[in-house]
Write an enzyme that holds these catalytic residues in place. Structure first.
Site, short mmCIF file in Angstrom:
data_model
loop_
_atom_site.label_atom_id
_atom_site.label_comp_id
_atom_site.label_asym_id
_atom_site.label_seq_id
_atom_site.Cartn_x
_atom_site.Cartn_y
_atom_site.Cartn_z
N GLY A 71 -96.30 -19.77 0.67
CA GLY A 71 -96.83 -20.00 2.00
C GLY A 71 -97.27 -18.70 2.65
O GLY A 71 -97.18 -17.62 2.06
N GLU A 92 -108.22 -11.24 7.38
CA GLU A 92 -109.36 -11.88 6.70
C GLU A 92 -109.05 -12.22 5.25
O GLU A 92 -109.51 -13.24 4.73
CB GLU A 92 -110.61 -11.01 6.79
CG GLU A 92 -111.83 -11.68 6.15
CD GLU A 92 -113.16 -11.15 6.65
OE1 GLU A 92 -114.17 -11.44 6.00
OE2 GLU A 92 -113.17 -10.44 7.67
N ARG A 93 -108.27 -11.38 4.56
CA ARG A 93 -107.93 -11.68 3.16
C ARG A 93 -107.12 -12.97 3.07
O ARG A 93 -107.34 -13.79 2.17
CB ARG A 93 -107.18 -10.51 2.54
CG ARG A 93 -108.02 -9.25 2.35
CD ARG A 93 -107.22 -8.09 1.79
NE ARG A 93 -106.84 -8.33 0.41
CZ ARG A 93 -105.60 -8.62 -0.01
NH1 ARG A 93 -104.62 -8.71 0.87
NH2 ARG A 93 -105.35 -8.79 -1.27
N ARG A 94 -106.19 -13.16 4.00
CA ARG A 94 -105.40 -14.40 4.01
C ARG A 94 -106.30 -15.59 4.30
O ARG A 94 -106.15 -16.66 3.69
CB ARG A 94 -104.29 -14.29 5.06
CG ARG A 94 -103.05 -13.53 4.59
CD ARG A 94 -102.16 -13.14 5.75
NE ARG A 94 -102.64 -11.91 6.38
CZ ARG A 94 -102.36 -11.55 7.62
NH1 ARG A 94 -101.60 -12.32 8.38
NH2 ARG A 94 -102.82 -10.41 8.11
#
Length: 290
Positions: A71, A92-94
């Protein structure tokens, strides 16, 4: 409400009227930590001030696998836009990773920062991760200087870096766009790019950059080539080049690759290429002692 990064941009002795609005978000209150909302992924847009221009798809996939198993431990941070959507501030990567997982919603904290604050948070977050390319890092430094009216020395102090480090990065922004793009795409290294700076002439800088890529110059060979051009007072008019046959091109490129491999092994050889009417000459000098 406290905001992150206020310590980075405390303007010290400036008055409240003179001091730009500080970037906060270092500490979140208990209420903020509890205000995590599930926001539709489709309503989120990228940060307009994102300094990162290249995202590694393999690393995004790796992050997605981790998120799928464990998660999202840290929510993304967004701000509301006038059209009812959300703009990323951090994470942003997530956000990209959950898109690959086809999640409908993502946990997020809504923090309605202004443009200056949003830009600064995005820049600092990426600089702290130390995953930016040299040119992306240089662009981030330049934007922070512009946003907060800092000197290079002041920015270096706030980032915990040496002033020479910041200055060397900023010099990369003076190189032509073609060289900056090659650096961003990792076709050349930062040391290659810095070696081009003394040439000043953009056309020559691009010329040597192409030679670095084509001939696989190491940094020492690049520096020697730059010195050679600087020592040439005036270029002689070029004679019309005769087209190479395919076999000759293959032979020359094979020799160049072999020379590059030898140089990479630690032998400081020197080579010179000359073109004549009837033949192409490569002179190689190999020192007897290292």
């Amino acid at each position: 409400m406290k905001r992150r990064f206020s310590r980075f941009f405390n303007m010290g002795e400036k008055t409240a009227e003179e001091q730009p609005r500080e970037i906060a978000l270092v500490e979140e209150s208990a209420a903020e930590r509890e205000a995590v909302k599930q926001i539709p992924v489709s309503l989120i847009m990228p940060n307009r001030f994102q300094p990162r221009t290249v995202f590694d798809d393999a690393k995004i996939e790796e992050l997605a696998r981790t998120i799928h198993i464990h998660g999202i431990i840290q929510p993304i941070v967004v701000r509301e836009t006038e059209d009812g959507k959300y703009e990323l501030i951090a994470g942003e990567r997530r956000w990209r990773a959950v898109q690959t997982l086809n999640w409908e919603t993502v946990p997020a904290i809504i923090n309605n920062l202004n443009d200056t604050e949003t830009a600064s948070v995005a820049l600092i977050e990426n600089l702290q991760r130390e995953e930016l390319s040299p040119i992306e890092e240089a662009i981030a430094y330049g934007k922070l200087l512009e946003l907060h009216g800092l000197t290079q020395e002041a920015l270096a102090q706030r980032l915990g870096k040496g002033q020479s480090t910041v200055a060397n990065k900023l010099r990369l922004l003076k190189l032509p766009a073609e060289v900056q793009e090659a650096l961003a795409q990792k076709q050349i290294t930062e040391r290659h790019a810095r070696a081009l700076i003394p040439l000043k002439n953009p056309e020559k800088q691009v010329q040597v950059m192409n030679e670095i890529i084509e001939k696989q110059f190491n940094v020492k060979q690049t520096e020697d080539r730059v010195v050679q051009l600087l020592d040439t007072p005036q270029q002689k008019p070029k004679s019309r080049r005769k087209a190479f046959s395919k076999d000759v091109r293959i032979a020359v490129n094979t020799i160049r690759q072999s020379l590059s491999m030898v140089s990479d092994s630690g032998i400081d050889l020197k080579s010179q290429e000359e073109e004549f009417d009837d033949f192409y000459q490569i002179t190689i000098k190999i020192p007897k002692k290292k």
